[in-house]
Scaffold this motif. Structure first.
Motif, short mmCIF file in Angstrom:
data_model
loop_
_atom_site.label_atom_id
_atom_site.label_comp_id
_atom_site.label_asym_id
_atom_site.label_seq_id
_atom_site.Cartn_x
_atom_site.Cartn_y
_atom_site.Cartn_z
N MET B 1 0.85 -1.20 0.00
CA MET B 1 0.00 0.00 0.00
C MET B 1 0.88 1.25 0.00
O MET B 1 1.86 1.30 0.74
CB MET B 1 -0.90 0.00 1.24
CG MET B 1 -1.79 1.23 1.31
SD MET B 1 -2.83 1.24 2.79
CE MET B 1 -3.93 -0.10 2.42
N PRO B 2 0.57 2.26 -0.80
CA PRO B 2 1.42 3.45 -0.83
C PRO B 2 1.37 4.18 0.50
O PRO B 2 0.37 4.15 1.22
CB PRO B 2 0.78 4.31 -1.92
CG PRO B 2 -0.23 3.47 -2.59
CD PRO B 2 -0.57 2.36 -1.68
N GLN B 3 2.48 4.82 0.83
CA GLN B 3 2.51 5.68 2.00
C GLN B 3 1.66 6.91 1.71
O GLN B 3 1.28 7.16 0.58
CB GLN B 3 3.95 6.11 2.27
CG GLN B 3 4.90 4.97 2.55
CD GLN B 3 4.58 4.30 3.87
OE1 GLN B 3 4.42 4.97 4.88
NE2 GLN B 3 4.45 2.98 3.85
N ARG B 4 1.42 7.69 2.73
CA ARG B 4 0.71 8.95 2.48
C ARG B 4 1.58 9.84 1.60
O ARG B 4 2.81 9.73 1.61
CB ARG B 4 0.37 9.65 3.80
CG ARG B 4 1.58 9.97 4.60
CD ARG B 4 1.45 11.13 5.52
NE ARG B 4 2.73 11.34 6.17
CZ ARG B 4 3.72 11.99 5.60
NH1 ARG B 4 3.59 12.51 4.41
NH2 ARG B 4 4.87 12.12 6.22
N PRO B 5 0.95 10.73 0.81
CA PRO B 5 1.73 11.57 -0.11
C PRO B 5 2.53 12.64 0.64
O PRO B 5 2.16 13.06 1.73
CB PRO B 5 0.65 12.21 -0.97
CG PRO B 5 -0.60 12.16 -0.16
CD PRO B 5 -0.50 10.94 0.70
N GLY B 6 3.63 13.07 0.00
CA GLY B 6 4.43 14.17 0.55
C GLY B 6 5.59 13.68 1.38
O GLY B 6 5.72 12.50 1.68
N GLY B 7 6.49 14.62 1.71
CA GLY B 7 7.67 14.31 2.51
C GLY B 7 7.37 14.34 4.00
O GLY B 7 6.23 14.12 4.42
N GLU B 8 8.40 14.69 4.76
CA GLU B 8 8.32 14.61 6.23
C GLU B 8 7.36 15.65 6.81
O GLU B 8 7.40 16.83 6.43
CB GLU B 8 9.72 14.83 6.81
CG GLU B 8 9.81 14.59 8.29
CD GLU B 8 11.20 14.93 8.82
OE1 GLU B 8 11.37 14.86 10.04
OE2 GLU B 8 12.09 15.27 8.02
#
Lengths: 288, 233
Positions: B1-8
Motif C-alpha cells: 500500500m502506498p505511504q501517504r503523499p508528501g515528505g516529512e
C-alpha cells in the motif's frame, strides 16, 4: 486539442487538531462541480476562514466564498464568448474577482441582517474573513484564481510540479489577503493557461494548513507527484477513500490547522485499466 | 500500500528569545538575582504551554548584553530540555548589539517562512550605551523582525521607556514596569504563559494594509498590586 480523457474530482476537509483541542469548528470550505465526476468543465473552490477573534463567523465566510465562486464561474462558463480566448482571459481576469467579491459581500450583508453587533461596526465583513482558491478547467483552457494564502499546484506529464499563480510577498507569518478587505478584488492572483497539447495530470488546491504541516516546501511539493503516482497505481477511488486519513495525520503531526484539499485529475482513457483493488466505472470525455 | 503523499511532516517552530540586560546597574538591589529567579520560575509554565499545544515546537534561546552582547544560550533549545544558567551583572548596556545578534538569527535562512511568529522579550533597567537605532533597524528590516511578538519589561525607575516602546513598535502595547522582584516574576510568568500561548496558535489575520496592529493578539495583563513602599527598585 485534448485527447480522450477521463476526469476525476476529489475533495476532503478535516478539522484541525488544534481546533479539536480548543472546541473550534472546521473553518474551511470546499465545493466542486460536477459532483460526481461527469466531465468538463470542472470547477473546484476551497476557502479558509481566518478564525481569529475578529473573524468569529469565518466558517460561514468560507462557505459563502466557495458557493459564490462556483455560482459566478458557472455563469461565466455559460456566457463565454466562443473561441475568443483573449476576450475570455480579459473578462475572467478583470470581471470575475469583482463579481465574486460583490456577491460574497451580498451574502454576508444578508447574513448579518438583524445582528446588531455586526450592523453597527465599520467593516462587518472582517467577521466573515476568508481566503479563496478556485480553478476552472475547460476543454481549451485552465483558469486559476487565488486570494490569500493556500496553494494551487499543477503536476505535468514529466512529473514537474509547479505553482501556477504568482507569489504574493504580503502573505507572511499569519497575515493574508482576504475577501473581507477593501477592494479585495485587486488582491486576486490569476493565471490563464491554454491547453495546447495536454492539460496537467493533476491540479491540487489546498488551504495553508496542509503546506504548513510539512518540514519544508520540497516535502509539500512532493504531495502533487505522489498523489498522481498513487492514482496511477491504485486508482482515484483509493485517493477518495484515504485522503481524509492523510489530512488528519498531517494536521496532527504538523500544523494543527484545518486542512482542505481539492483534486482535479485526468487520465488518458487509453491507459485506463482495472486497478488492483477497484473496478472503475468509465466515463469517457470526448471533446470536439 | 502506498505511504501517504508528501515528505516529512513537522510541527511549526516557535522561537522564543530572551534579551537580558546584564549591565552593572542590574547588580544593584538584587535585580539580577530577581531576574534569574523569575526565569527559573517561568520554565515549568513554559513547559505546560508546550504540552498544551503539541503542534508548536517551542525553542528557547537567550542573549545577554552589557559591554557588548553574546549568546547566553545559543542553541534553539526545545523547552522540555531548557535550563537556565544564572546571569551575572557587570559593564555597560549595549542593547543595540543584542538586537543585531538576534536579527542575524531571524533571517531566512536560518529561519523558515513556515515558522510561527517568534517571541522576543527585552528586559532592561537602563538606557542603551551603544547604537540602539542601528540594532533596531537591523531587526525591523527583516520580515520576521517585523512580525515577531516584541514584549519589553522595564526594571526599576531608570529604565528607558522610550527605547523599550520603540522596540515594541506598537502604541497599543506598553512596556511592563517591574518595580520589585514580585512584579518581575509576575511579568515574566505572563510572557512565558499568556503571550507564548497566543503566539503558539495564531489565527490568520486579514492584511488590508491600513491597520498596522499586532499580528498576534496579546492577552491583557492580570491586575498587579504587588508593590509596597519598602521594596521599590
Amino acid at each position: 486539442m485534448v485527447a480522450k480523457m477521463k476526469w476525476h474530482v476529489i475533495s476532503d476537509s478535516v478539522r484541525g487538531a488544534s481546533h479539536i483541542r480548543n472546541g473550534l469548528p472546521n473553518q474551511d470550505a470546499v465545493i466542486r462541480h460536477p459532483d460526481p465526476d461527469s466531465g468538463l468543465p470542472i470547477i473546484m473552490a476551497v476557502s479558509d476562514g481566518h478564525g481569529s477573534r475578529k473573524s468569529f463567523r469565518s466558517d460561514r465566510g468560507s462557505k459563502f466564498a466557495v458557493e459564490t465562486a462556483l455560482e459566478t464561474i458557472k455563469e461565466f462558463v455559460r456566457c463565454q464568448p466562443g473561441d475568443n480566448f483573449t476576450g475570455v482571459k480579459r473578462i475572467a481576469e478583470e470581471q470575475i474577482p469583482k463579481e465574486i467579491v460583490k456577491r460574497w459581500k451580498q451574502r454576508v450583508r444578508a447574513d448579518i441582517r438583524g445582528c446588531k453587533d455586526l450592523e453597527c461596526v465599520d467593516n462587518p465583513f472582517i467577521a466573515y474573513g476568508a481566503t479563496l482558491l478556485t480553478v476552472l478547467v475547460t476543454e481549451s483552457f485552465i483558469i486559476c484564481f487565488q486570494l490569500g494564502d493556500g496553494d494551487i499546484l499543477t503536476v505535468w506529464e514529466n512529473d514537474e510540479v509547479e505553482r501556477p499563480v504568482p507569489k504574493d510577498d504580503r502573505l507572511f507569518a499569519n497575515e493574508t489577503t482576504s475577501l473581507c478587505t477593501k477592494e479585495a478584488w485587486r488582491d486576486f492572483r490569476f493565471r490563464f493557461q491554454m491547453i495546447a497539447d495536454s492539460p496537467p495530470k493533476l491540479i491540487l488546491l489546498a488551504t495553508d494548513g496542509y503546506a504548513n504541516s510539512f518540514r519544508d516546501d520540497e516535502s509539500f511539493m512532493r504531495v502533487g507527484s505522489d498523489i498522481w503516482h498513487i492514482i496511477e497505481s491504485e486508482g482515484p477511488d483509493f485517493i477518495r477513500k484515504n485522503l481524509g486519513n492523510w489530512l488528519n495525520e498531517a494536521t496532527q503531526a504538523g500544523s494543527g490547522d484545518d486542512i482542505t484539499v481539492g483534486l482535479i485529475c485526468r487520465q488518458n482513457t487509453d491507459n485506463l485499466r482495472e486497478y488492483k483493488h477497484f473496478r472503475i466505472p468509465l466515463w469517457i470525455a470526448c471533446p470536439v | 500500500m502506498p505511504q501517504r503523499p508528501g515528505g516529512e511532516l513537522a510541527t511549526r517552530p516557535l522561537h522564543f528569545i530572551w534579551l537580558t540586560d546584564c549591565s552593572g546597574s542590574m547588580s544593584i538591589e538584587g535585580k539580577i538575582q530577581a531576574l534569574n529567579t523569575a526565569i527559573h520560575e517561568a520554565i515549568p509554565h513554559m513547559k505546560n504551554i508546550a504540552d498544551e499545544n503539541p503542534n508548536a515546537d517551542i525553542l528557547v534561546r537567550a542573549v545577554k548584553f552589557s559591554s557588548g552582547a553574546q549568546w547566553h544560550i545559543s542553541q534553539a533549545t526545545p523547552v522540555d530540555d531548557f535550563t537556565w544558567t544564572d546571569l551575572e551583572a557587570d559593564g555597560l548596556t549595549d542593547m543595540g548589539k543584542a538586537l543585531t545578534m538576534v536579527a542575524e538569527q531571524l533571517k531566512i535562512p536560518p529561519m523558515t517562512d513556515r515558522a510561527l511568529p517568534p517571541v522576543l522579550v527585552l528586559i532592561s533597567d537602563g538606557q542603551p550605551t551603544d547604537n540602539f537605532g542601528e540594532g533596531l533597524s537591523a531587526l525591523m528590516d527583516l520580515p520576521w523582525g517585523k512580525k515577531a511578538v516584541r514584549v519589553a519589561i522595564a526594571i526599576g525607575e531608570d529604565a528607558d521607556h522610550e527605547v523599550l516602546q520603540k522596540f515594541i513598535g506598537h502604541s497599543e502595547l506598553k512596556p511592563l514596569q517591574a518595580n520589585n522582584a514580585e512584579q518581575l516574576v509576575n511579568h515574566i510568568r505572563w510572557v512565558s504563559t499568556a503571550v507564548l500561548k497566543s503566539a503558539s496558535s495564531p489565527a490568520s489575520q486579514a492584511d488590508d494594509g491600513n491597520s498596522p496592529g499586532l499580528n498576534v493578539p496579546i492577552p491583557s495583563l492580570p491586575d498587579d498590586d504587588s508593590i509596597s513602599s519598602g521594596d521599590v527598585w
